[in-house]
Design an enzyme around this catalytic site. Structure first.
Site, PDB file in Angstrom:
ATOM      1  CD  GLU A 155      -2.675  -1.258   2.543  1.00 11.13           C
ATOM      2  OE1 GLU A 155      -3.864  -1.593   2.474  1.00 11.13           O
ATOM      3  OE2 GLU A 155      -2.105  -1.045   3.617  1.00 11.13           O
TER       4      GLU A 155
HETATM    5  C1  TNX Z   1      -4.241  -4.014   4.934  1.00 10.97           C
HETATM    6  S1  TNX Z   1      -2.473  -6.411   4.756  1.00 10.97           S
HETATM    7  C2  TNX Z   1      -2.958  -3.748   5.359  1.00 10.97           C
HETATM    8  C3  TNX Z   1      -2.730  -3.297   6.744  1.00 10.97           C
HETATM    9  C4  TNX Z   1      -4.006  -3.122   7.501  1.00 10.97           C
HETATM   10  C5  TNX Z   1      -4.932  -4.260   7.168  1.00 10.97           C
HETATM   11  C6  TNX Z   1      -6.191  -4.244   7.940  1.00 10.97           C
HETATM   12  C7  TNX Z   1      -1.502  -5.320   4.384  1.00 10.97           C
HETATM   13  C8  TNX Z   1      -0.277  -5.749   3.774  1.00 10.97           C
HETATM   14  N1  TNX Z   1      -1.848  -4.051   4.626  1.00 10.97           N
HETATM   15  O1  TNX Z   1      -1.991  -2.109   6.747  1.00 10.97           O
HETATM   16  O2  TNX Z   1      -3.723  -3.109   8.854  1.00 10.97           O
HETATM   17  O3  TNX Z   1      -5.238  -4.206   5.805  1.00 10.97           O
HETATM   18  O4  TNX Z   1      -6.917  -5.415   7.725  1.00 10.97           O
END
Ligand code: TNX
Length: 522
Positions: free
Chosen positions: A334
């Site tokens: 992300e």
């Molecule tokens: C996605 S899973 C994210 C996290 C959040 C999570 C909450 C991932 C690699 N990134 O930053 O905490 O969703 O479910």
């Protein structure tokens, strides 16, 4: 009918032998309800009984076997009150004793398997490695009455059904992740979790040590990361961080239980806490405020500055020196405000840094956009096309599909804690999938194993975390260990019901899913 039989048996027992010699414990090893389900169990219909004369004989000359023997004694002594002792190098095991044997040569058992042979006379665990002995001991715990898990003295008898178990895991990576960045969890909470993982034969603890909301590990060359970046958390609480001494203590505690700790520093996104601590890491050269919300995707390190790579080299260097395991996790998810080319450049450089410190790279599936080194592993959580891209580059995949394996998803619409962006994950849904067939292009040769992450935006203490972790963690432990052909929900839910009283005895605050007919009686 069954009740009457048990009752009649009990009366006969009392009449003939007196109470202590009898019980209604099952003597059929195949009905013990072990999780993860062992590869093979053959019952021989008798009973082995622990007594105050029981001694534990570890493999002669093996300090590690002696330590595992002591682990068993320390687990069983508080509840049984039997004072079991480890008797290294003295005499031969006799009636009622326990033997821990490091034999070698049983190829089928591999590096983590064990064979447990229980007769009325002797309980013997044989393995090629100490890890195998350790897993054998976890099985022995589950063959005893659930009250053996209580912290204070309980009534006997302490019987184990006789028979043979041969058992070994499908995957060598059976992990869970704890996010200590969104809410901080102290050393004791993490040790409690390590013990719970060990009981179900899991062997990797991934620690998500940094994110926008907090930096949780002392870095001596960049002290403000923890001192400033660690001082808050989601909701504005006081946060916290592990000193290096505390972190090493966690790593050692895990290692003693055959669990490898993999540290994660998430980057180049998810870095607000670091950016708030050192202005020179920012593209604009200016620090933002600390962040206590739960949005994702707004932060990035300056990927075109040498200061950033000096910073990463220092951080990875300090982490690598505290990491006996092979992997360092670099995050990579992300990074929504990092330009594509910058992202690819960054991930490639960070792979080189990690390699230069003698470690392999793990990263979230987005890292497949970069040029992966052959021994880099991508953690599949969201996009199968990323995971496929990773496999096409010759790298391997760790399976954490959010819609099945995310421990922070709610069970259903009325769950007290959790998120639901990847859907609801009831206990049956979390259990009923196969890592090797989920994405057709990714087969078992491409998969190193499975990991279930607990993100902590909505949970801030042990009880809240356990509500999301349990009972689902047991299902993920079984997916990692037991061949998929031997797994099905109808069989599993009965075994899980039996684990209810064990989890209760261990003090675990689990979510009592209505899909399971919990057996709280002991
Ligand atoms: C996605 S899973 C994210 C996290 C959040 C999570 C909450 C991932 C690699 N990134 O930053 O905490 O969703 O479910």
């Amino acid at each position: 009918m069954k009740k009457i039989n048990t009752f009649t048996l009990a009366i006969t027992c009392i009449a003939v032998f007196g109470m202590a010699a009898c019980s209604s414990e099952p003597t059929d090893m195949t009905e013990a309800g072990i999780i993860p389900k062992p590869v093979s169990v053959t019952s021989s219909g008798e009973t082995f009984t622990l007594s105050k004369h029981t001694d534990i004989f570890p493999e002669e000359g093996s300090e590690e076997a002696a330590r595992i023997g002591q682990f068993l004694a320390d687990k069983l002594n508080p509840s049984t009150g039997l004072g079991l002792a480890v008797v290294s190098g003295r005499g031969k095991p006799g009636r009622g004793d326990i033997l821990l044997e490091l034999a070698g040569g049983d190829v089928e058992l591999g590096d983590e398997g064990y064979e447990l042979t229980v007769t009325a006379r002797l309980l013997k665990i044989t393995a090629n490695t100490p890890a195998g002995l350790f897993y054998g001991i976890q099985t022995v715990r589950q063959l005893l009455p659930a009250r053996v898990e209580m912290a204070d003295k309980q009534e006997g008898p302490w019987e184990i059904p006789t028979g043979t178990i041969r058992d070994y895991p499908v995957y060598s990576y059976r992990g869970a992740m704890r996010d200590v960045a969104r809410h901080f969890f102290g050393v004791e909470d993490i040790k409690t979790f390590i013990d719970q993982m060990a009981a179900y034969k899991m062997n990797v603890l991934h620690m998500h040590l940094s994110d926008d909301q907090g930096w949780r590990i002392e870095i001596k060359s960049w002290p403000d990361l923890a001192l400033h970046g660690g001082m808050t958390e989601v909701g504005g609480g006081e946060g916290g961080f592990y000193t290096q001494e505390q972190y090493k203590d966690i790593v050692k505690y895990a290692q003693d239980r055959y669990i490898t700790v993999i540290p994660e520093i998430d980057m180049p996104g998810h870095t607000n806490a670091a950016l708030a601590s050192y202005p020179e890491l920012n593209t604009e050269g200016k620090s933002p405020e600390l962040y206590t919300g739960i949005k994702v995707g707004f932060s990035t390190l300056n990927t075109r500055s040498e200061t950033t790579y000096k910073f990463i080299d220092d951080v990875i260097g300090e982490l690598a020196s505290m990491t006996p395991g092979a992997y360092i996790h670099i995050g990579g998810d992300e990074s929504l405000v990092t330009k594509h080319d910058d992202y690819v450049y960054f991930i490639n450089r960070v792979q080189d840094i990690v390699t230069a410190h003698g470690k392999k790279v793990l990263g979230w599936d987005e890292i497949a956009l970069a040029t992966l080194k052959p021994n880099t592993v991508a953690q599949y959580w969201a996009r199968s096309e990323n995971a496929i891209k990773c496999v096409q580059q010759g790298a391997r995949v760790l399976m954490s599909p959010a819609r099945f394996a995310y421990l922070d998803m709610k069970y259903d619409s009325v769950s007290t804690y959790g998120l639901n962006w990847a859907g609801y994950i009831e206990v049956d849904h979390g259990y009923s999938w196969d890592p090797a067939t989920l994405v057709p292009e990714i087969t078992s040769e491409n998969i190193i194993g499975i990991e279930a992450p607990l993100w902590s935006e909505t949970v801030s203490n042990l009880q809240e975390a356990e509500y999301l972790l349990f009972p689902r963690l047991l299902g993920f432990a079984e997916i990692g260990w037991t061949p998929s052909a031997m797994r099905n929900w109808d069989d599993y839910k009965v075994r899980l019901a039996g684990q209810g009283k064990r989890m209760k005895a261990m003090g675990i605050s689990f979510y009592p899913s209505t899909l399971v007919n919990w057996d709280h009686q002991e």
